[in-house]
Design a protein around this motif. Structure first.
Motif, PDB file in Angstrom:
ATOM      1  N   ARG A  62      -1.378  12.426 -10.453  1.00 62.15           N
ATOM      2  CA  ARG A  62      -1.323  10.971 -10.326  1.00 62.15           C
ATOM      3  C   ARG A  62      -2.637  10.393 -10.845  1.00 62.15           C
ATOM      4  O   ARG A  62      -3.714  10.744 -10.335  1.00 62.15           O
ATOM      5  CB  ARG A  62      -1.112  10.569  -8.858  1.00 62.15           C
ATOM      6  N   GLU A  64      -3.937   7.642 -10.336  1.00 67.07           N
ATOM      7  CA  GLU A  64      -4.643   6.814  -9.352  1.00 67.07           C
ATOM      8  C   GLU A  64      -5.660   7.623  -8.540  1.00 67.07           C
ATOM      9  O   GLU A  64      -6.547   7.050  -7.907  1.00 67.07           O
ATOM     10  CB  GLU A  64      -3.638   6.176  -8.376  1.00 67.07           C
ATOM     11  N   GLN A  83       1.823  17.351  -1.209  1.00 68.07           N
ATOM     12  CA  GLN A  83       2.513  16.348  -2.018  1.00 68.07           C
ATOM     13  C   GLN A  83       2.583  15.010  -1.299  1.00 68.07           C
ATOM     14  O   GLN A  83       2.456  13.943  -1.909  1.00 68.07           O
ATOM     15  CB  GLN A  83       3.925  16.832  -2.375  1.00 68.07           C
ATOM     16  N   THR A  87       1.108  11.454  -2.783  1.00 65.44           N
ATOM     17  CA  THR A  87       1.948  10.257  -2.923  1.00 65.44           C
ATOM     18  C   THR A  87       1.385   9.086  -2.133  1.00 65.44           C
ATOM     19  O   THR A  87       1.267   7.965  -2.647  1.00 65.44           O
ATOM     20  CB  THR A  87       3.380  10.560  -2.461  1.00 65.44           C
ATOM     21  N   ALA A  90      -1.859   7.607  -3.574  1.00 65.51           N
ATOM     22  CA  ALA A  90      -1.602   6.783  -4.760  1.00 65.51           C
ATOM     23  C   ALA A  90      -0.965   5.453  -4.383  1.00 65.51           C
ATOM     24  O   ALA A  90      -1.381   4.388  -4.853  1.00 65.51           O
ATOM     25  CB  ALA A  90      -0.715   7.540  -5.743  1.00 65.51           C
ATOM     26  N   GLU A  91       0.057   5.492  -3.521  1.00 61.68           N
ATOM     27  CA  GLU A  91       0.812   4.282  -3.197  1.00 61.68           C
ATOM     28  C   GLU A  91       0.082   3.359  -2.239  1.00 61.68           C
ATOM     29  O   GLU A  91       0.245   2.136  -2.295  1.00 61.68           O
ATOM     30  CB  GLU A  91       2.181   4.666  -2.618  1.00 61.68           C
TER      31      GLU A  91
END
Length: 303
Positions: A62, A64, A83, A87, A90-91
């Motif tokens: 990612r 980000e 994982q 996630t 990043a989000e």
């Protein structure tokens, strides 16, 4: 005899390969530092190798996340948890400090325990209609408040500390929370009540009421929160809002009391322990195992 000789020969070759690998990293580190400067010591090169072995597929990365983010995530052994942290970082735009704290406080495992509880308590139809169990953790870790346990503090002290550290508290609460008010005033025809804190969750599309208790959970606490939720449903909830959720933050929670109270069947009321100091990983795992055991007992009793 031949088997044993082959075994020792293979072991010796393995040791030779390992020794060569150590030599290679040491020599490569020396050359890179000589050419490019700091940042290529042996430990850093081992991290780079681990990063390549873990994330060999470039599309899994990612953009980000920084190298420091990935260095922290590499400490997580569980691939699924790893994982999840990638996630969420990043989000949710987690800083490296927030990511490290969430890993240290077993953020993923606490949510996983909550989801297991949801599966145990809800049938398939209700599971599809409700996701409130996905954001209510137990326990909550509030070490950022700067309150030490067991010094003498009041519920007002805890509440004030939360307001002073509101951003960190919202991150610990989970996804989608926004602050509505403190000592939120709610009035009936004859009486006025004050709810410690009120939030709104834009993912669940509902109000979340929080009541703070510095002692062990009591049935009076549960009854009070049930009343607050019913009042909010009648007086404050607007069209389009989902059912109001009430969370009682308590220093201790007796599972027997939970089992024989309205918390057992009411899907809008929750009681969660909080910790004011950062527990060890082992302490958190024991806490989660205690919750899982309680869930198993519920399943067996209903089975």
């Amino acid at each position: 005899m031949a088997y044993r000789e082959a075994y020792f020969e293979e072991e010796q070759q393995g040791q030779e390969r390992a020794d060569y690998g150590v030599f290679l990293i040491k020599e490569l580190s020396r050359q890179l530092i000589e050419e490019f400067g700091k940042g290529f010591d042996e430990r850093e090169l081992r991290r780079m190798r681990q990063f390549y072995q873990t994330f060999s597929i470039r599309d899994a990365l990612r953009p980000e996340l920084s190298w420091t983010h990935y260095r922290i995530i590499l400490r997580v052994d569980n691939p699924t948890a790893r994982q999840y942290y990638i996630t969420e970082t990043a989000e949710q735009s987690w800083s490296t400090r927030q990511l490290e704290r969430n890993i240290n406080t077993l953020y993923y495992e606490r949510l996983l325990s909550t989801q297991s509880k949801r599966e145990a308590l809800l049938d398939q139809e209700k599971m599809e209609k409700s996701s409130s169990f996905d954001v209510i953790k137990n326990p909550y870790v509030l070490e950022f408040l700067g309150l030490e346990n067991p010094v003498g503090y009041s519920e007002s002290d805890v509440e004030s500390a939360i307001i002073s550290n509101l951003q960190a508290f919202l991150l610990e609460m989970g996804k989608g929370f926004s602050f509505v008010g403190r000592q939120y005033r709610i009035k009936t025809d004859t009486k006025v009540f004050y709810i410690d804190m009120v939030f709104y969750n834009y993912i669940l599309k509902c109000f979340v009421l929080v009541d703070l208790k510095i002692n062990e959970l009591t049935h009076q606490d549960i009854g009070q929160m049930d009343m607050y939720v019913r009042m909010f449903e009648d007086l404050k909830k607007t069209e389009g809002d989902n059912p109001t959720i009430g969370i009682i933050f308590c220093a201790e929670k007796d599972h027997t009391l939970v089992k024989y109270s309205m918390l057992e069947e009411n899907k809008q009321l929750f009681a969660s322990k909080y910790r004011l100091v950062l527990p060890t990983e082992e302490e958190l795992r024991v806490e989660l195992e205690r919750e899982k055991q309680f869930i198993r007992e519920q399943i067996e009793r209903k089975g």
